[in-house]
Design a protein around this motif. Structure first.
Motif, PDB file in Angstrom:
ATOM      1  N   PHE A   3      48.893 -11.472 -34.383  1.00  0.00           N
ATOM      2  CA  PHE A   3      47.613 -11.473 -35.084  1.00  0.00           C
ATOM      3  C   PHE A   3      47.631 -12.014 -36.517  1.00  0.00           C
ATOM      4  O   PHE A   3      46.576 -12.349 -37.038  1.00  0.00           O
ATOM      5  CB  PHE A   3      47.004 -10.061 -35.066  1.00  0.00           C
ATOM      6  N   ARG A  40      36.610  -5.141 -32.079  1.00  0.00           N
ATOM      7  CA  ARG A  40      35.515  -4.842 -32.997  1.00  0.00           C
ATOM      8  C   ARG A  40      34.447  -3.987 -32.320  1.00  0.00           C
ATOM      9  O   ARG A  40      33.979  -2.989 -32.870  1.00  0.00           O
ATOM     10  CB  ARG A  40      34.895  -6.136 -33.513  1.00  0.00           C
ATOM     11  N   TYR A  64      44.639  -1.811 -32.948  1.00  0.00           N
ATOM     12  CA  TYR A  64      45.282  -2.918 -32.241  1.00  0.00           C
ATOM     13  C   TYR A  64      46.255  -2.394 -31.187  1.00  0.00           C
ATOM     14  O   TYR A  64      46.321  -2.920 -30.076  1.00  0.00           O
ATOM     15  CB  TYR A  64      46.037  -3.823 -33.223  1.00  0.00           C
ATOM     16  N   ARG A 109      41.856 -15.030 -24.519  1.00  0.00           N
ATOM     17  CA  ARG A 109      42.024 -15.689 -25.813  1.00  0.00           C
ATOM     18  C   ARG A 109      41.979 -14.652 -26.930  1.00  0.00           C
ATOM     19  O   ARG A 109      41.368 -13.587 -26.781  1.00  0.00           O
ATOM     20  CB  ARG A 109      40.929 -16.729 -26.002  1.00  0.00           C
ATOM     21  N   ARG A 110      42.594 -14.985 -28.048  1.00  0.00           N
ATOM     22  CA  ARG A 110      42.683 -14.061 -29.179  1.00  0.00           C
ATOM     23  C   ARG A 110      41.292 -13.661 -29.673  1.00  0.00           C
ATOM     24  O   ARG A 110      41.056 -12.497 -29.988  1.00  0.00           O
ATOM     25  CB  ARG A 110      43.494 -14.679 -30.311  1.00  0.00           C
ATOM     26  N   HIS A 111      40.365 -14.608 -29.745  1.00  0.00           N
ATOM     27  CA  HIS A 111      39.034 -14.266 -30.262  1.00  0.00           C
ATOM     28  C   HIS A 111      38.310 -13.272 -29.341  1.00  0.00           C
ATOM     29  O   HIS A 111      37.517 -12.461 -29.809  1.00  0.00           O
ATOM     30  CB  HIS A 111      38.191 -15.523 -30.517  1.00  0.00           C
ATOM     31  N   VAL A 112      38.597 -13.300 -28.038  1.00  0.00           N
ATOM     32  CA  VAL A 112      37.994 -12.332 -27.113  1.00  0.00           C
ATOM     33  C   VAL A 112      38.585 -10.952 -27.383  1.00  0.00           C
ATOM     34  O   VAL A 112      37.863  -9.954 -27.416  1.00  0.00           O
ATOM     35  CB  VAL A 112      38.192 -12.763 -25.647  1.00  0.00           C
ATOM     36  N   ARG A 131      47.341 -16.037 -25.020  1.00  0.00           N
ATOM     37  CA  ARG A 131      46.523 -16.064 -23.790  1.00  0.00           C
ATOM     38  C   ARG A 131      47.367 -15.687 -22.574  1.00  0.00           C
ATOM     39  O   ARG A 131      46.907 -14.984 -21.679  1.00  0.00           O
ATOM     40  CB  ARG A 131      45.897 -17.439 -23.613  1.00  0.00           C
ATOM     41  N   GLU A 163      39.756  -9.895 -30.223  1.00  0.00           N
ATOM     42  CA  GLU A 163      39.191  -9.448 -31.506  1.00  0.00           C
ATOM     43  C   GLU A 163      37.758  -8.951 -31.328  1.00  0.00           C
ATOM     44  O   GLU A 163      37.360  -7.967 -31.947  1.00  0.00           O
ATOM     45  CB  GLU A 163      39.239 -10.587 -32.533  1.00  0.00           C
ATOM     46  N   LEU A 164      36.992  -9.609 -30.476  1.00  0.00           N
ATOM     47  CA  LEU A 164      35.619  -9.184 -30.203  1.00  0.00           C
ATOM     48  C   LEU A 164      35.614  -7.816 -29.520  1.00  0.00           C
ATOM     49  O   LEU A 164      34.863  -6.915 -29.919  1.00  0.00           O
ATOM     50  CB  LEU A 164      34.914 -10.215 -29.323  1.00  0.00           C
ATOM     51  N   GLU A 212      48.618 -19.486 -29.877  1.00  0.00           N
ATOM     52  CA  GLU A 212      47.395 -19.103 -29.150  1.00  0.00           C
ATOM     53  C   GLU A 212      47.629 -19.165 -27.639  1.00  0.00           C
ATOM     54  O   GLU A 212      47.164 -18.316 -26.894  1.00  0.00           O
ATOM     55  CB  GLU A 212      46.244 -20.030 -29.550  1.00  0.00           C
TER      56      GLU A 212
END
Length: 154
Positions: free
Chosen positions: A11, A38, A62, A29-32, A23, A34-35, A19
């Motif tokens: 992270f 959150r 995390y 994916r990392r952004h998923v 996956r 993180e979403l 990346e």
């Protein structure tokens, strides 16, 4: 210590893994990730970081989400997480249950609803394009003619 390793590996800005590695390891994916992190943090206080009786920090959000996702993505047992994430079996099971309950609570209206007619038509077209006509609601492939299936299954 385990939180720092997790952050350093996946992270932080100059993380050890790319990346693509992320996956592969997390099946998303990392952004998923993180979403999801959150969203569950906003809804469920379990995903905050607490301190134990001695004042030491407990497991990070995390770590809790990572354990839950790894158990689901790989079918890992809760007790196998102790070696890699230093988390007891009962804590892993708690994290998994809290995560699943929270995901359902957060996303049920958007993603866990019955399909409307437009959705059904789209699903039927996709199934037909892939060679499975009339497959809505039949995930067991009972309508699929399998000429070489084992005799015991016929």
């Amino acid at each position: 210590m385990m939180h720092a390793n997790l952050m350093n590996n996946y992270f932080n800005l100059n993380s050890v893994y790319t990346e693509e590695d992320f996956r592969h390891h997390f099946q998303m994916r990392r952004h998923v990730f993180e979403l999801l992190l959150r969203d569950v943090q906003q809804v469920n206080p379990y995903f905050g970081q607490k301190r134990d009786k001695a004042g030491r920090p407990g497991f990070s959000p995390y770590q809790k989400v990572t354990v839950a996702l790894r158990m689901m993505a790989y079918g890992s047992s809760a007790n196998s997480m102790d070696e890699t994430h230093d988390m007891s079996e009962s804590t892993c099971l708690d994290a998994l249950e809290q995560f699943c309950d929270t995901i359902v609570q957060v996303y049920k209206d958007k993603y866990l609803c019955e399909p409307n007619q437009e959705d059904l038509n789209r699903f039927i077209r996709k199934a037909e394009d892939r060679g499975f006509p009339g497959m809505i609601g039949s995930l067991d492939c009972m309508h699929w003619d399998w000429k070489n299936r084992p005799i015991g299954w016929q």
